[in-house]
Design a protein around this motif. Structure first.
Motif, mmCIF file in Angstrom:
data_model
loop_
_atom_site.group_PDB
_atom_site.id
_atom_site.type_symbol
_atom_site.label_atom_id
_atom_site.label_comp_id
_atom_site.label_asym_id
_atom_site.label_seq_id
_atom_site.Cartn_x
_atom_site.Cartn_y
_atom_site.Cartn_z
ATOM 1 N N ALA A 71 -116.544 12.769 -90.070
ATOM 2 C CA ALA A 71 -117.595 13.865 -90.655
ATOM 3 C C ALA A 71 -119.105 13.300 -90.212
ATOM 4 O O ALA A 71 -118.981 12.062 -90.303
ATOM 5 C CB ALA A 71 -117.642 14.182 -92.025
ATOM 6 N N GLN A 72 -119.902 13.955 -89.808
ATOM 7 C CA GLN A 72 -121.369 13.664 -89.419
ATOM 8 C C GLN A 72 -121.391 13.283 -88.054
ATOM 9 O O GLN A 72 -122.554 13.138 -87.635
ATOM 10 C CB GLN A 72 -121.927 12.662 -90.434
ATOM 11 N N PHE A 73 -120.497 13.192 -87.245
ATOM 12 C CA PHE A 73 -120.511 12.838 -85.978
ATOM 13 C C PHE A 73 -121.111 14.522 -85.330
ATOM 14 O O PHE A 73 -120.941 15.463 -85.823
ATOM 15 C CB PHE A 73 -119.313 12.594 -85.322
ATOM 16 N N TYR A 74 -121.660 14.191 -84.038
ATOM 17 C CA TYR A 74 -122.139 15.635 -83.355
ATOM 18 C C TYR A 74 -121.141 15.859 -82.361
ATOM 19 O O TYR A 74 -120.721 15.008 -81.500
ATOM 20 C CB TYR A 74 -123.402 15.210 -82.780
ATOM 21 N N LEU A 75 -121.065 17.156 -82.115
ATOM 22 C CA LEU A 75 -120.157 17.571 -81.192
ATOM 23 C C LEU A 75 -120.849 18.462 -80.245
ATOM 24 O O LEU A 75 -121.201 19.567 -80.847
ATOM 25 C CB LEU A 75 -118.770 18.672 -81.647
ATOM 26 N N GLN A 76 -121.170 18.215 -78.961
ATOM 27 C CA GLN A 76 -121.902 19.204 -78.067
ATOM 28 C C GLN A 76 -121.197 19.831 -77.182
ATOM 29 O O GLN A 76 -120.244 19.398 -76.523
ATOM 30 C CB GLN A 76 -122.806 18.357 -77.254
ATOM 31 N N ASP A 77 -121.012 21.393 -77.311
ATOM 32 C CA ASP A 77 -120.307 22.141 -76.650
ATOM 33 C C ASP A 77 -121.164 22.961 -75.816
ATOM 34 O O ASP A 77 -121.908 24.130 -76.436
ATOM 35 C CB ASP A 77 -119.319 23.203 -77.536
ATOM 36 N N GLY A 78 -121.630 22.675 -74.398
ATOM 37 C CA GLY A 78 -122.467 23.292 -73.453
ATOM 38 C C GLY A 78 -123.890 23.004 -74.184
ATOM 39 O O GLY A 78 -124.305 21.960 -74.750
ATOM 40 N N PRO A 79 -124.897 24.226 -74.899
ATOM 41 C CA PRO A 79 -126.059 23.996 -74.990
ATOM 42 C C PRO A 79 -126.181 23.972 -76.521
ATOM 43 O O PRO A 79 -126.899 23.687 -77.436
ATOM 44 C CB PRO A 79 -126.584 25.359 -74.619
ATOM 45 N N LYS A 80 -124.932 24.333 -77.154
ATOM 46 C CA LYS A 80 -124.743 24.070 -78.802
ATOM 47 C C LYS A 80 -124.586 22.784 -79.286
ATOM 48 O O LYS A 80 -123.635 22.059 -78.728
ATOM 49 C CB LYS A 80 -123.871 25.219 -79.227
ATOM 50 N N THR A 81 -125.150 22.336 -80.318
ATOM 51 C CA THR A 81 -124.591 21.012 -80.967
ATOM 52 C C THR A 81 -124.187 21.431 -82.360
ATOM 53 O O THR A 81 -124.743 21.843 -83.134
ATOM 54 C CB THR A 81 -125.714 20.035 -81.097
ATOM 55 N N TYR A 82 -122.800 20.904 -82.772
ATOM 56 C CA TYR A 82 -122.128 20.930 -83.798
ATOM 57 C C TYR A 82 -122.115 19.817 -84.798
ATOM 58 O O TYR A 82 -122.325 18.540 -84.193
ATOM 59 C CB TYR A 82 -121.096 21.686 -83.907
ATOM 60 N N THR A 83 -122.098 19.933 -86.080
ATOM 61 C CA THR A 83 -122.028 18.549 -87.054
ATOM 62 C C THR A 83 -120.563 18.685 -87.405
ATOM 63 O O THR A 83 -119.964 19.799 -87.954
ATOM 64 C CB THR A 83 -123.070 18.509 -87.891
ATOM 65 N N LEU A 84 -119.778 17.872 -87.111
ATOM 66 C CA LEU A 84 -118.390 17.766 -87.861
ATOM 67 C C LEU A 84 -118.367 17.647 -89.281
ATOM 68 O O LEU A 84 -119.311 16.603 -89.854
ATOM 69 C CB LEU A 84 -117.724 16.407 -87.270
ATOM 70 N N THR A 85 -117.697 18.290 -89.760
ATOM 71 C CA THR A 85 -117.416 18.372 -91.303
ATOM 72 C C THR A 85 -116.056 17.545 -91.577
ATOM 73 O O THR A 85 -115.860 17.186 -92.724
ATOM 74 C CB THR A 85 -117.416 19.791 -91.957
ATOM 75 N N ASP A 86 -115.114 17.669 -90.742
ATOM 76 C CA ASP A 86 -114.089 17.332 -90.827
ATOM 77 C C ASP A 86 -113.330 16.761 -89.449
ATOM 78 O O ASP A 86 -113.596 17.484 -88.417
ATOM 79 C CB ASP A 86 -112.945 17.943 -91.802
ATOM 80 N N ALA A 87 -112.324 15.755 -89.376
ATOM 81 C CA ALA A 87 -111.549 15.459 -88.322
ATOM 82 C C ALA A 87 -110.224 15.311 -88.686
ATOM 83 O O ALA A 87 -109.848 14.289 -89.360
ATOM 84 C CB ALA A 87 -112.182 14.441 -87.245
#
Length: 107
Positions: A71-87
């Motif tokens: 959690a709290q890592f960033y995932l960049q998918d193209g132009p969008k950046t998401y914040t992990l809530t769980d892995a």
């Protein structure tokens, strides 16, 4: 390699795309191939996704970089950046063969 690993590898080869996972402090970015299924119509409101962003990946790239997603890592998918809530790890027998990355955002 087990059946789960082989199935995941075929899915990623066919439908995956490049994404970048980065620690919260911006260190140790890992480029990985992941598959994020499109949202279902029941998950859309006003044409915009309202469900969490979920990406499936193999553990290979993460193991090579000695990174365990959390959690709290960033995932960049193209132009969008998401914040992990769980892995969540995906097991093939006793071994971790991949990860399910659950994220929010999309800024």
């Amino acid at each position: 390699m087990g059946q789960i690993t082989e199935t995941r590898k075929r899915l990623l080869a066919r439908s995956g795309r490049q994404m970048v996972l980065t620690a919260r402090d911006g260190s140790n970015p890992v480029t990985l191939r992941a598959y994020a299924p499109p949202p279902q119509s029941s998950q859309l409101a006003d044409g915009m996704p309202k469900a969490p962003f979920i990406a499936q990946t193999l553990a290979d790239e993460l193991n090579a970089a000695n990174v365990t997603p959390r959690a709290q890592f960033y995932l960049q998918d193209g132009p969008k950046t998401y914040t992990l809530t769980d892995a969540t790890p995906v097991y093939d027998g006793a071994n971790i063969c991949g990860w399910t990355l659950i994220a929010a955002g999309g800024d």
